[in-house]
Write a protein that holds these residues in place. Structure first.
Motif, PDB file in Angstrom:
ATOM      1  N   GLY A 119      44.355  51.478  42.057  1.00 47.07           N
ATOM      2  CA  GLY A 119      43.025  52.005  41.235  1.00 47.07           C
ATOM      3  C   GLY A 119      42.611  51.295  40.646  1.00 47.07           C
ATOM      4  N   CYS A 120      41.839  50.376  41.174  1.00 45.56           N
ATOM      5  CA  CYS A 120      40.978  48.979  40.371  1.00 45.56           C
ATOM      6  C   CYS A 120      39.542  49.528  40.971  1.00 45.56           C
ATOM      7  CB  CYS A 120      41.212  47.651  40.574  1.00 45.56           C
ATOM      8  SG  CYS A 120      42.518  46.511  40.805  1.00 45.56           S
ATOM      9  N   ALA A 121      38.745  49.879  39.982  1.00 48.20           N
ATOM     10  CA  ALA A 121      38.103  50.870  40.443  1.00 48.20           C
ATOM     11  C   ALA A 121      36.007  50.092  40.749  1.00 48.20           C
ATOM     12  CB  ALA A 121      37.475  51.876  38.904  1.00 48.20           C
ATOM     13  N   GLN A 122      36.452  48.979  39.933  1.00 50.09           N
ATOM     14  CA  GLN A 122      35.025  47.516  40.235  1.00 50.09           C
ATOM     15  C   GLN A 122      35.736  46.214  40.956  1.00 50.09           C
ATOM     16  OE1 GLN A 122      33.389  47.098  36.067  1.00 50.09           O
ATOM     17  NE2 GLN A 122      34.432  48.761  35.314  1.00 50.09           N
ATOM     18  N   VAL A 123      35.921  46.504  41.763  1.00 49.19           N
ATOM     19  CA  VAL A 123      36.063  45.510  42.787  1.00 49.19           C
ATOM     20  C   VAL A 123      34.941  44.619  43.022  1.00 49.19           C
ATOM     21  CG1 VAL A 123      37.294  44.930  44.677  1.00 49.19           C
ATOM     22  CG2 VAL A 123      37.889  47.067  43.361  1.00 49.19           C
ATOM     23  N   THR A 124      35.103  42.923  42.876  1.00 51.75           N
ATOM     24  CA  THR A 124      33.726  42.616  42.915  1.00 51.75           C
ATOM     25  C   THR A 124      34.038  41.092  44.604  1.00 51.75           C
ATOM     26  OG1 THR A 124      32.721  42.303  41.582  1.00 51.75           O
ATOM     27  CG2 THR A 124      31.948  40.300  42.767  1.00 51.75           C
ATOM     28  N   SER A 125      33.790  41.347  45.815  1.00 51.24           N
ATOM     29  CA  SER A 125      34.120  40.189  46.877  1.00 51.24           C
ATOM     30  C   SER A 125      33.135  39.622  47.385  1.00 51.24           C
ATOM     31  CB  SER A 125      34.427  41.439  48.563  1.00 51.24           C
ATOM     32  OG  SER A 125      34.894  40.534  49.128  1.00 51.24           O
ATOM     33  N   THR A 126      33.774  38.100  46.467  1.00 49.94           N
ATOM     34  CA  THR A 126      32.527  37.289  47.076  1.00 49.94           C
ATOM     35  C   THR A 126      33.281  35.820  47.043  1.00 49.94           C
ATOM     36  OG1 THR A 126      30.584  36.198  45.453  1.00 49.94           O
ATOM     37  CG2 THR A 126      32.774  37.059  44.191  1.00 49.94           C
ATOM     38  N   ASP A 127      32.267  34.866  47.889  1.00 48.33           N
ATOM     39  CA  ASP A 127      33.236  33.500  47.465  1.00 48.33           C
ATOM     40  C   ASP A 127      32.665  33.007  46.380  1.00 48.33           C
ATOM     41  OD1 ASP A 127      34.196  34.080  50.012  1.00 48.33           O
ATOM     42  OD2 ASP A 127      32.574  33.770  51.218  1.00 48.33           O
ATOM     43  N   ASP A 128      31.587  32.833  46.265  1.00 45.18           N
ATOM     44  CA  ASP A 128      31.015  32.404  44.733  1.00 45.18           C
ATOM     45  C   ASP A 128      31.891  32.410  43.366  1.00 45.18           C
ATOM     46  OD1 ASP A 128      29.395  31.820  42.345  1.00 45.18           O
ATOM     47  OD2 ASP A 128      27.714  32.690  42.873  1.00 45.18           O
ATOM     48  N   LEU A 129      32.491  31.600  43.017  1.00 48.91           N
ATOM     49  CA  LEU A 129      33.299  31.499  41.505  1.00 48.91           C
ATOM     50  C   LEU A 129      33.039  31.825  41.196  1.00 48.91           C
ATOM     51  CD1 LEU A 129      35.904  28.389  43.353  1.00 48.91           C
ATOM     52  CD2 LEU A 129      35.732  31.037  43.322  1.00 48.91           C
ATOM     53  N   THR A 130      31.675  30.988  40.356  1.00 48.38           N
ATOM     54  CA  THR A 130      30.889  32.034  39.003  1.00 48.38           C
ATOM     55  C   THR A 130      30.555  33.267  39.173  1.00 48.38           C
ATOM     56  OG1 THR A 130      29.834  29.531  38.823  1.00 48.38           O
ATOM     57  CG2 THR A 130      28.445  31.435  37.833  1.00 48.38           C
ATOM     58  N   ALA A 131      30.354  33.697  40.269  1.00 52.82           N
ATOM     59  CA  ALA A 131      30.132  35.374  40.039  1.00 52.82           C
ATOM     60  C   ALA A 131      31.773  36.041  39.566  1.00 52.82           C
ATOM     61  CB  ALA A 131      29.329  35.726  41.187  1.00 52.82           C
ATOM     62  N   ALA A 132      32.252  34.876  40.043  1.00 49.96           N
ATOM     63  CA  ALA A 132      34.082  36.196  40.643  1.00 49.96           C
ATOM     64  C   ALA A 132      34.458  36.063  39.094  1.00 49.96           C
ATOM     65  CB  ALA A 132      34.679  35.062  41.986  1.00 49.96           C
ATOM     66  N   ALA A 133      33.882  34.763  38.560  1.00 47.84           N
ATOM     67  CA  ALA A 133      34.317  34.950  37.226  1.00 47.84           C
ATOM     68  C   ALA A 133      33.827  35.433  35.878  1.00 47.84           C
ATOM     69  CB  ALA A 133      34.496  33.122  36.016  1.00 47.84           C
ATOM     70  N   ALA A 134      32.948  36.231  36.423  1.00 53.51           N
ATOM     71  CA  ALA A 134      31.270  36.600  35.228  1.00 53.51           C
ATOM     72  C   ALA A 134      32.237  38.623  35.707  1.00 53.51           C
ATOM     73  CB  ALA A 134      30.321  36.661  35.525  1.00 53.51           C
ATOM     74  N   ALA A 135      32.322  38.624  36.773  1.00 52.47           N
ATOM     75  CA  ALA A 135      33.311  40.158  37.346  1.00 52.47           C
ATOM     76  C   ALA A 135      34.798  40.050  36.318  1.00 52.47           C
ATOM     77  CB  ALA A 135      33.576  40.035  38.691  1.00 52.47           C
ATOM     78  N   ILE A 136      35.290  39.294  36.286  1.00 51.46           N
ATOM     79  CA  ILE A 136      36.273  39.669  35.544  1.00 51.46           C
ATOM     80  C   ILE A 136      36.387  39.137  34.758  1.00 51.46           C
ATOM     81  CG2 ILE A 136      38.806  37.594  35.503  1.00 51.46           C
ATOM     82  CD1 ILE A 136      38.869  36.635  37.672  1.00 51.46           C
ATOM     83  N   GLU A 137      35.115  38.583  33.408  1.00 53.94           N
ATOM     84  CA  GLU A 137      34.963  38.736  31.612  1.00 53.94           C
ATOM     85  C   GLU A 137      34.953  39.979  31.597  1.00 53.94           C
ATOM     86  OE1 GLU A 137      36.547  36.540  30.453  1.00 53.94           O
ATOM     87  OE2 GLU A 137      36.289  34.143  31.099  1.00 53.94           O
ATOM     88  N   ALA A 138      33.803  40.748  32.250  1.00 52.67           N
ATOM     89  CA  ALA A 138      33.287  41.968  32.354  1.00 52.67           C
ATOM     90  C   ALA A 138      34.495  42.985  32.723  1.00 52.67           C
ATOM     91  CB  ALA A 138      32.136  42.187  33.025  1.00 52.67           C
ATOM     92  N   GLY A 139      35.181  42.547  33.133  1.00 53.11           N
ATOM     93  CA  GLY A 139      36.610  43.265  32.859  1.00 53.11           C
ATOM     94  C   GLY A 139      37.330  44.007  34.143  1.00 53.11           C
ATOM     95  N   GLY A 140      36.375  43.839  35.286  1.00 51.26           N
ATOM     96  CA  GLY A 140      36.083  44.371  36.932  1.00 51.26           C
ATOM     97  C   GLY A 140      37.545  42.717  37.866  1.00 51.26           C
ATOM     98  N   SER A 141      37.777  43.661  38.886  1.00 50.92           N
ATOM     99  CA  SER A 141      38.387  42.639  40.089  1.00 50.92           C
ATOM    100  C   SER A 141      37.917  42.500  40.264  1.00 50.92           C
ATOM    101  CB  SER A 141      39.218  43.895  40.558  1.00 50.92           C
ATOM    102  OG  SER A 141      40.140  44.680  39.147  1.00 50.92           O
ATOM    103  N   VAL A 142      38.697  41.299  41.089  1.00 51.75           N
ATOM    104  CA  VAL A 142      37.770  40.979  42.600  1.00 51.75           C
ATOM    105  C   VAL A 142      38.744  40.221  43.270  1.00 51.75           C
ATOM    106  CG1 VAL A 142      36.204  38.957  40.811  1.00 51.75           C
ATOM    107  CG2 VAL A 142      38.420  38.053  41.165  1.00 51.75           C
ATOM    108  N   ALA A 143      38.117  39.919  44.131  1.00 49.98           N
ATOM    109  CA  ALA A 143      38.571  39.629  46.344  1.00 49.98           C
ATOM    110  C   ALA A 143      37.989  39.109  47.050  1.00 49.98           C
ATOM    111  CB  ALA A 143      38.689  40.637  46.701  1.00 49.98           C
ATOM    112  N   VAL A 144      39.236  38.073  46.769  1.00 48.78           N
ATOM    113  CA  VAL A 144      38.516  36.259  46.992  1.00 48.78           C
ATOM    114  C   VAL A 144      39.489  36.216  48.381  1.00 48.78           C
ATOM    115  CG1 VAL A 144      37.613  35.410  45.025  1.00 48.78           C
ATOM    116  CG2 VAL A 144      39.774  34.813  45.879  1.00 48.78           C
ATOM    117  N   ASN A 145      38.735  35.060  49.438  1.00 44.59           N
ATOM    118  CA  ASN A 145      39.677  34.431  50.856  1.00 44.59           C
ATOM    119  C   ASN A 145      40.167  33.354  50.419  1.00 44.59           C
ATOM    120  OD1 ASN A 145      38.034  32.589  50.735  1.00 44.59           O
ATOM    121  ND2 ASN A 145      36.458  33.583  52.388  1.00 44.59           N
ATOM    122  N   SER A 146      40.330  33.001  48.979  1.00 44.79           N
ATOM    123  CA  SER A 146      41.385  31.623  48.852  1.00 44.79           C
ATOM    124  C   SER A 146      42.486  31.691  47.928  1.00 44.79           C
ATOM    125  CB  SER A 146      40.063  30.738  48.835  1.00 44.79           C
ATOM    126  OG  SER A 146      41.130  29.305  48.511  1.00 44.79           O
TER     127      SER A 146
END
Length: 437
Positions: free
Chosen positions: A63-90
């Motif tokens: 049920g995660c509404a804001q999901v970012t899929s990225t290999d860019d860890l800076t973008a991933a960190a920003a998405a998490i800090e903003a209250g979202g969720s991220v999908a990564v391959n590592s």
């Protein structure tokens, strides 16, 4: 007060929920991701899987509404800090993201060990559902965590941890633990290969190698070895008895031989049984006071002085989040090795030829068998958690134990380096905690 309430209190105090990262989005990982996101005070911030689409599906299923899929860890960190969720391959990427807890659910010992090591170095609370890694390098991981400020633990919901909770309960009410263990709900066929269980696995929606690790007995040997190392309780016999036993027979069969049972050790041991005990866990405990024995008989616990304390289920990923609460709120592990009492060694399923590259747990070549750690050390036996990818240097007969001298190990594997370090530290006494092999 429940962990949910206390986690909510923490969220109110800090202004945000506990950010959780999960490594592995298979059946178990996806269930865990969904469960975590239902717990007040926890939030599913990141999921890592080699197949990133599985990570995305796991987050969507939670049920995660804001999901970012990225290999860019800076973008991933920003998405998490903003209250979202991220999908990564590592999985290693999670150790560099702003999550508070990392839960490893890949089921692959090499991956679990490497991620756990990196996670602890990053100062993050680290929880494993891959028990195979714990019985290979868990004492080293526990020592790393305990020397710093992070928590290392095997997760609630698996049989070893729930066994430990029954031990604690028995001890808290003044009973003497005699045997602790689990029911095995699959047949014991050590020579099974994935080919033998493919049809059943597909019908159950399982990976054939995973099911094979159950039916060839490796999983049970691993789980009870982990329990042995967490408690210091030995095996009564190598591989354990594994006798057929009903719930009603536990307190008469799993008692000392002098009292009509099968236990030969003086002191508590770990064990497993087949029969209707599965999927439960049990402790056989003794009352050493006549008044207490009379009360327990009166309360219909059984006919003393031996009693079975039985939990008829373990809920795997559904209750794994309890370990997050214990780690974050109480700052203590649910379960970790405190000794190196037992070892799970690799045994050949069939005749194996020199030059063969060995498949790991649940594969075609070896199964795991639990023995006293001191015996494994003196024999130079190969831990089953290191077997994957080893190349045989000589022919091995069916039923023969593989030794370090029989294989070429890939020394570049982090789990191999970690095991070398753990063995060296055990040998020179730098890893304490009671019995060592």
């Amino acid at each position: 007060m429940s962990y949910s309430q206390r986690l909510l209190e923490r969220e109110r105090a800090t202004g945000r929920p506990v950010r959780v990262g999960v490594v592995g989005a298979g059946q178990m990982g996806s269930g865990l991701v969904a469960q975590i996101n239902r717990v007040p005070g926890l939030f599913m911030s990141a999921v890592a899987d080699i197949d990133v689409t599985r990570a995305e599906r796991a987050l969507a299923g939670a049920g995660c509404a804001q999901v970012t899929s990225t290999d860019d860890l800076t973008a991933a960190a920003a998405a998490i800090e903003a209250g979202g969720s991220v999908a990564v391959n590592s999985g290693l990427a999670l150790t560099r993201l702003p999550v508070d807890v990392i839960v490893e659910v890949s089921g692959v010992p090499d991956v679990a060990a490497e991620v756990a090591y990196a996670s602890l170095l990053a100062g993050k609370d680290t929880l494993l559902m891959t028990v195979e890694a714990d019985v290979t390098v868990g004492l080293l991981l526990a020592a790393m965590a305990n020397a710093g400020g992070a928590i290392y633990s095997v997760c609630r919901g698996d049989e070893p941890v729930e066994c430990l909770k029954l031990i604690e309960y028995a001890q808290d009410i003044g009973l003497e633990v005699v045997v602790v263990g689990k029911g095995k709900n699959n047949p014991m066929r050590p020579t099974d290969t994935p080919d033998d269980v493919t049809e059943e696995a597909l019908a159950k929606g399982m990976n054939p190698k995973m099911l094979c690790s159950f039916t060839d007995g490796t999983k049970t040997q691993v789980e009870m070895c982990a329990l042995s190392n967490a408690t210091g309780y030995p095996l009564d016999v190598p591989g354990m008895h594994g006798v057929p036993c009903s719930i009603d027979e536990l307190a008469t069969m799993l008692v000392p031989a002098a009292d009509g049972g099968i236990v030969t050790h003086d002191g508590p041991v770990v064990e497993y049984v087949t029969g209707n005990v599965a999927p439960g866990v049990f402790v056989i405990a003794k009352s050493t006071n006549d008044v207490v024995t009379h009360e327990l008989d009166y309360l219909h616990l059984g006919s003393g002085p031996y009693y079975s304390l039985y939990r008829p289920y373990h809920l795997a990923s559904i209750e794994a989040n309890l370990s997050i609460g214990e780690a974050v709120v109480d700052r203590r592990p649910s379960f970790q090795p405190t000794t190196w009492t037992s070892e799970v060694i690799a045994v050949a399923k069939s005749d194996l030829k020199a030059g063969l590259r060995i498949e790991g747990i649940g594969g075609h070549h070896v199964y795991g068998f639990a023995v006293p750690a001191e015996d494994a050390r003196s024999q130079g036996a190969l831990p089953v958690g290191l077997a994957a990818g080893c190349v045989l240097t000589r022919d091995i007969a069916a039923g023969e134990t593989l030794g370090y001298a029989d294989v070429v190990l890939d020394e570049s594997r982090p789990i191999v380096a970690m095991r070398r370090l753990q063995d060296a530290m055990l040998a020179n006494g730098a890893l304490g905690g009671g019995r060592v092999g």
